[in-house]
Design a protein around this motif. Structure first.
Motif, PDB file in Angstrom:
ATOM      1  N   MET A 292      20.280  -6.248  -5.483  1.00  0.00           N
ATOM      2  CA  MET A 292      18.939  -5.817  -5.892  1.00  0.00           C
ATOM      3  C   MET A 292      18.256  -5.034  -4.778  1.00  0.00           C
ATOM      4  SD  MET A 292      17.596  -9.259  -7.860  1.00  0.00           S
ATOM      5  CE  MET A 292      15.932  -8.632  -8.056  1.00  0.00           C
ATOM      6  N   LYS A 293      18.354  -5.520  -3.548  1.00  0.00           N
ATOM      7  CA  LYS A 293      17.729  -4.823  -2.423  1.00  0.00           C
ATOM      8  C   LYS A 293      18.332  -3.439  -2.237  1.00  0.00           C
ATOM      9  CE  LYS A 293      16.982  -7.469   1.232  1.00  0.00           C
ATOM     10  NZ  LYS A 293      17.204  -8.507   2.263  1.00  0.00           N
ATOM     11  N   LYS A 294      19.627  -3.348  -2.405  1.00  0.00           N
ATOM     12  CA  LYS A 294      20.288  -2.054  -2.289  1.00  0.00           C
ATOM     13  C   LYS A 294      19.830  -1.120  -3.407  1.00  0.00           C
ATOM     14  CE  LYS A 294      24.877   0.063  -1.877  1.00  0.00           C
ATOM     15  NZ  LYS A 294      26.351  -0.199  -1.859  1.00  0.00           N
ATOM     16  N   GLU A 295      19.709  -1.649  -4.615  1.00  0.00           N
ATOM     17  CA  GLU A 295      19.257  -0.843  -5.757  1.00  0.00           C
ATOM     18  C   GLU A 295      17.829  -0.338  -5.559  1.00  0.00           C
ATOM     19  OE1 GLU A 295      18.099  -1.485 -10.488  1.00  0.00           O
ATOM     20  OE2 GLU A 295      19.359  -2.978  -9.456  1.00  0.00           O
ATOM     21  N   PHE A 296      16.964  -1.194  -5.029  1.00  0.00           N
ATOM     22  CA  PHE A 296      15.556  -0.832  -4.860  1.00  0.00           C
ATOM     23  C   PHE A 296      15.293  -0.020  -3.595  1.00  0.00           C
ATOM     24  CE2 PHE A 296      14.638  -5.138  -7.061  1.00  0.00           C
ATOM     25  CZ  PHE A 296      15.016  -4.610  -8.286  1.00  0.00           C
ATOM     26  N   GLY A 297      16.272   0.014  -2.696  1.00  0.00           N
ATOM     27  CA  GLY A 297      16.076   0.726  -1.439  1.00  0.00           C
ATOM     28  C   GLY A 297      15.260  -0.068  -0.432  1.00  0.00           C
ATOM     29  N   ILE A 298      15.463  -1.393  -0.411  1.00  0.00           N
ATOM     30  CA  ILE A 298      14.735  -2.284   0.502  1.00  0.00           C
ATOM     31  C   ILE A 298      15.696  -2.806   1.554  1.00  0.00           C
ATOM     32  CG2 ILE A 298      13.517  -4.503   0.679  1.00  0.00           C
ATOM     33  CD1 ILE A 298      12.442  -4.032  -2.116  1.00  0.00           C
ATOM     34  N   TRP A 299      15.262  -2.808   2.796  1.00  0.00           N
ATOM     35  CA  TRP A 299      16.036  -3.436   3.858  1.00  0.00           C
ATOM     36  C   TRP A 299      15.186  -4.490   4.559  1.00  0.00           C
ATOM     37  CZ3 TRP A 299      14.437   1.657   3.864  1.00  0.00           C
ATOM     38  CH2 TRP A 299      13.517   2.036   4.848  1.00  0.00           C
ATOM     39  N   ASP A 300      15.855  -5.376   5.300  1.00  0.00           N
ATOM     40  CA  ASP A 300      15.172  -6.527   5.887  1.00  0.00           C
ATOM     41  C   ASP A 300      14.150  -6.103   6.935  1.00  0.00           C
ATOM     42  OD1 ASP A 300      16.604  -8.295   4.343  1.00  0.00           O
ATOM     43  OD2 ASP A 300      18.164  -8.606   5.853  1.00  0.00           O
ATOM     44  N   PRO A 301      13.016  -6.812   6.998  1.00  0.00           N
ATOM     45  CA  PRO A 301      12.024  -6.567   8.050  1.00  0.00           C
ATOM     46  C   PRO A 301      12.465  -7.222   9.350  1.00  0.00           C
ATOM     47  CG  PRO A 301      11.323  -8.403   6.705  1.00  0.00           C
ATOM     48  CD  PRO A 301      12.604  -7.884   6.085  1.00  0.00           C
TER      49      PRO A 301
ATOM     50  N   PHE B  87       0.828  -1.203   0.000  1.00  0.00           N
ATOM     51  CA  PHE B  87       0.000   0.000   0.000  1.00  0.00           C
ATOM     52  C   PHE B  87       0.865   1.256   0.000  1.00  0.00           C
ATOM     53  CE2 PHE B  87      -2.721   3.207   2.170  1.00  0.00           C
ATOM     54  CZ  PHE B  87      -3.693   3.301   1.178  1.00  0.00           C
ATOM     55  N   ALA B  88       1.947   1.216   0.784  1.00  0.00           N
ATOM     56  CA  ALA B  88       2.863   2.362   0.821  1.00  0.00           C
ATOM     57  C   ALA B  88       3.631   2.499  -0.487  1.00  0.00           C
ATOM     58  CB  ALA B  88       3.825   2.215   1.995  1.00  0.00           C
ATOM     59  N   ASN B  89       3.945   1.382  -1.121  1.00  0.00           N
ATOM     60  CA  ASN B  89       4.762   1.388  -2.326  1.00  0.00           C
ATOM     61  C   ASN B  89       3.953   1.624  -3.594  1.00  0.00           C
ATOM     62  OD1 ASN B  89       6.325  -0.547  -4.611  1.00  0.00           O
ATOM     63  ND2 ASN B  89       7.665   0.753  -3.374  1.00  0.00           N
TER      64      ASN B  89
ATOM     65  N   SER C 130       7.366   3.148   1.322  1.00  0.00           N
ATOM     66  CA  SER C 130       7.190   4.498   0.776  1.00  0.00           C
ATOM     67  C   SER C 130       8.479   5.059   0.191  1.00  0.00           C
ATOM     68  CB  SER C 130       6.672   5.437   1.868  1.00  0.00           C
ATOM     69  OG  SER C 130       7.589   5.487   2.965  1.00  0.00           O
ATOM     70  N   SER C 131       9.630   4.569   0.635  1.00  0.00           N
ATOM     71  CA  SER C 131      10.898   5.105   0.134  1.00  0.00           C
ATOM     72  C   SER C 131      11.520   4.246  -0.957  1.00  0.00           C
ATOM     73  CB  SER C 131      11.902   5.246   1.294  1.00  0.00           C
ATOM     74  OG  SER C 131      12.193   3.975   1.867  1.00  0.00           O
ATOM     75  N   ALA C 132      11.074   2.996  -1.094  1.00  0.00           N
ATOM     76  CA  ALA C 132      11.648   2.087  -2.084  1.00  0.00           C
ATOM     77  C   ALA C 132      11.176   2.424  -3.493  1.00  0.00           C
ATOM     78  CB  ALA C 132      11.277   0.645  -1.746  1.00  0.00           C
ATOM     79  N   GLN C 133      11.905   1.939  -4.469  1.00  0.00           N
ATOM     80  CA  GLN C 133      11.500   2.060  -5.865  1.00  0.00           C
ATOM     81  C   GLN C 133      10.152   1.369  -6.053  1.00  0.00           C
ATOM     82  OE1 GLN C 133      14.406   0.615  -8.737  1.00  0.00           O
ATOM     83  NE2 GLN C 133      12.791  -0.085 -10.109  1.00  0.00           N
ATOM     84  N   SER C 134       9.325   1.903  -6.927  1.00  0.00           N
ATOM     85  CA  SER C 134       8.046   1.257  -7.226  1.00  0.00           C
ATOM     86  C   SER C 134       8.309  -0.113  -7.841  1.00  0.00           C
ATOM     87  CB  SER C 134       7.222   2.116  -8.194  1.00  0.00           C
ATOM     88  OG  SER C 134       6.012   1.484  -8.510  1.00  0.00           O
ATOM     89  N   LEU C 135       7.920  -1.155  -7.144  1.00  0.00           N
ATOM     90  CA  LEU C 135       8.274  -2.505  -7.573  1.00  0.00           C
ATOM     91  C   LEU C 135       7.510  -2.956  -8.808  1.00  0.00           C
ATOM     92  CD1 LEU C 135       8.737  -4.438  -4.194  1.00  0.00           C
ATOM     93  CD2 LEU C 135      10.386  -3.115  -5.535  1.00  0.00           C
ATOM     94  N   ILE C 136       6.455  -2.237  -9.191  1.00  0.00           N
ATOM     95  CA  ILE C 136       5.722  -2.602 -10.406  1.00  0.00           C
ATOM     96  C   ILE C 136       6.576  -2.378 -11.646  1.00  0.00           C
ATOM     97  CG2 ILE C 136       4.692  -0.339 -10.883  1.00  0.00           C
ATOM     98  CD1 ILE C 136       2.876  -3.741 -11.083  1.00  0.00           C
ATOM     99  N   THR C 137       7.646  -1.576 -11.513  1.00  0.00           N
ATOM    100  CA  THR C 137       8.506  -1.259 -12.662  1.00  0.00           C
ATOM    101  C   THR C 137       9.643  -2.246 -12.838  1.00  0.00           C
ATOM    102  OG1 THR C 137       9.976   0.166 -11.364  1.00  0.00           O
ATOM    103  CG2 THR C 137       8.006   1.197 -12.305  1.00  0.00           C
ATOM    104  N   VAL C 138       9.761  -3.245 -11.961  1.00  0.00           N
ATOM    105  CA  VAL C 138      10.905  -4.169 -12.001  1.00  0.00           C
ATOM    106  C   VAL C 138      10.595  -5.346 -12.923  1.00  0.00           C
ATOM    107  CG1 VAL C 138      12.408  -5.669 -10.659  1.00  0.00           C
ATOM    108  CG2 VAL C 138      11.565  -3.523  -9.662  1.00  0.00           C
ATOM    109  N   TYR C 139      11.496  -5.601 -13.857  1.00  0.00           N
ATOM    110  CA  TYR C 139      11.379  -6.766 -14.738  1.00  0.00           C
ATOM    111  C   TYR C 139      12.128  -7.921 -14.068  1.00  0.00           C
ATOM    112  CZ  TYR C 139      10.385  -8.807 -19.356  1.00  0.00           C
ATOM    113  OH  TYR C 139       9.870  -9.555 -20.388  1.00  0.00           O
ATOM    114  N   TRP C 140      11.436  -8.577 -13.151  1.00  0.00           N
ATOM    115  CA  TRP C 140      12.063  -9.582 -12.298  1.00  0.00           C
ATOM    116  C   TRP C 140      12.710 -10.714 -13.099  1.00  0.00           C
ATOM    117  CZ3 TRP C 140      12.161  -8.215  -7.244  1.00  0.00           C
ATOM    118  CH2 TRP C 140      11.232  -7.265  -6.822  1.00  0.00           C
ATOM    119  N   GLU C 141      12.068 -11.117 -14.170  1.00  0.00           N
ATOM    120  CA  GLU C 141      12.558 -12.256 -14.946  1.00  0.00           C
ATOM    121  C   GLU C 141      13.880 -11.969 -15.651  1.00  0.00           C
ATOM    122  OE1 GLU C 141       9.638 -10.761 -14.916  1.00  0.00           O
ATOM    123  OE2 GLU C 141       8.033 -12.040 -15.685  1.00  0.00           O
TER     124      GLU C 141
END
Length: 298
Positions: free
Chosen positions: A256-265, A195-197, A235-246
């Motif tokens: 990848m986590k560093k690029e997207f701005g994601i850290w562990d929960p 929801f935040a992303n 809210s701070s991470a890259q919009s994940l809908i834009t990632v071509y995961w495949e």
């Protein structure tokens, strides 16, 4: 005979009156029933599309919302609610994809994610630490497959319907990259993140009401530990809908986590130890190697 003739004449007169009444009302009925017209094109815009008018859409929205809250395992109702409430957000997500090189490629190629399009054996052969290997391990650890996503039915625009389908089929990638299992509290944490992303209303509805099914202890931990992480990180991470995961199977997960701005929960609760999942993934890798050798020798 005169009585019979009189009866027949009376019967004919009555029939004529009835026919006249039907004929006279036949010109009135269409205008009096204009409100019953659907008001939308009934021709499907894509395979699986179900066009709805405003009344049908409203009725199904209320019904699917009730059923989704009463029984979250009703995937068809959860998907229907997602379709029907996503309208205002999907154009924004599509625009975000158009602003990204990866996103534009996704919209052009429209890849699908399922066991027919993703070569699990190939992913199992990738080195540990790659996204592909991490995804296979996550599937093994959670005991799920990529074939459980409901198709989109109630989004009218074909391109926006694909954006919704893409989100739905990439949901497990979000689980994997964030390191979250599929239990209720982790699913809710990911809904807050989504929801935040992405801003999808369905994620917000699930986040707002889903916690009512948790025990008090789990609910307290959800809001104390997971929700702050989900809102801040999402809210701070890259919009994940834009990632071509495949296109990123061979990329390092940490990169990848560093690029997207994601850290562990916070540490989630897993039902299966990581060692078991890695052992299962290693067995899949061994079997894949054996099949590859047999194919090469034949």
């Amino acid at each position: 005979m005169s009585l019979i003739s009189a009866s027949l004449r009376a019967s004919k007169q009555t029939s004529a009156l009835r026919l006249g009444a039907v004929a006279s009302t036949s010109h009135v009925l269409p205008s009096s029933r204009r409100w019953q017209k659907r008001g939308v094109k009934t021709q499907p815009a894509y395979e699986g599309h179900v066009p709805l008018n405003w009344f049908e859409a409203g009725f199904l929205t209320l019904g699917s919302a009730f059923m989704s809250l009463a029984n979250p395992r009703r995937g068809d109702m959860v998907a229907a609610l997602g379709d029907l409430t996503s309208g205002p957000v999907l154009p924004r997500l599509r625009d975000a994809m158009l602003e990204s090189a990866e996103g534009r490629q996704i919209l052009k190629e429209r890849p699908r994610v399922n066991s027919q399009t993703v070569d699990m054996d190939k992913l199992a052969l990738l080195p540990e630490g790659t996204f592909g290997n991490a995804y296979v391990t996550w599937l093994e650890r959670c005991g799920v497959t990529p074939d459980t996503r409901e198709p989109v039915h109630y989004v009218d625009d074909p391109e926006l319907a694909y954006v919704m389908q893409r989100y739905r089929e990439c949901h497990d990638f979000y689980h994997c990259i964030c390191g979250l299992p599929v239990n209720v509290e982790s699913e809710l944490a990911l809904k807050f993140f989504e929801f935040a992303n992405l801003g999808l209303p369905m994620a917000g509805i699930a986040a707002a009401f889903g916690h009512l099914r948790l025990t008090q202890a789990k609910r307290e931990r959800l809001f104390r530990e997971f929700v702050p992480w989900a809102i801040k990180c999402g809210s701070s991470a890259q919009s994940l809908i834009t990632v071509y995961w495949e296109k990123r199977w061979e990329q390092n997960v940490d990169e990848m986590k560093k690029e997207f701005g994601i850290w562990d929960p916070p540490e989630p609760r897993w039902s299966r130890p990581l060692s078991e999942a890695k052992a299962a993934a290693a067995k899949r890798q061994k079997d894949a190697q054996l099949r590859a050798e047999q194919a090469a020798s034949s």
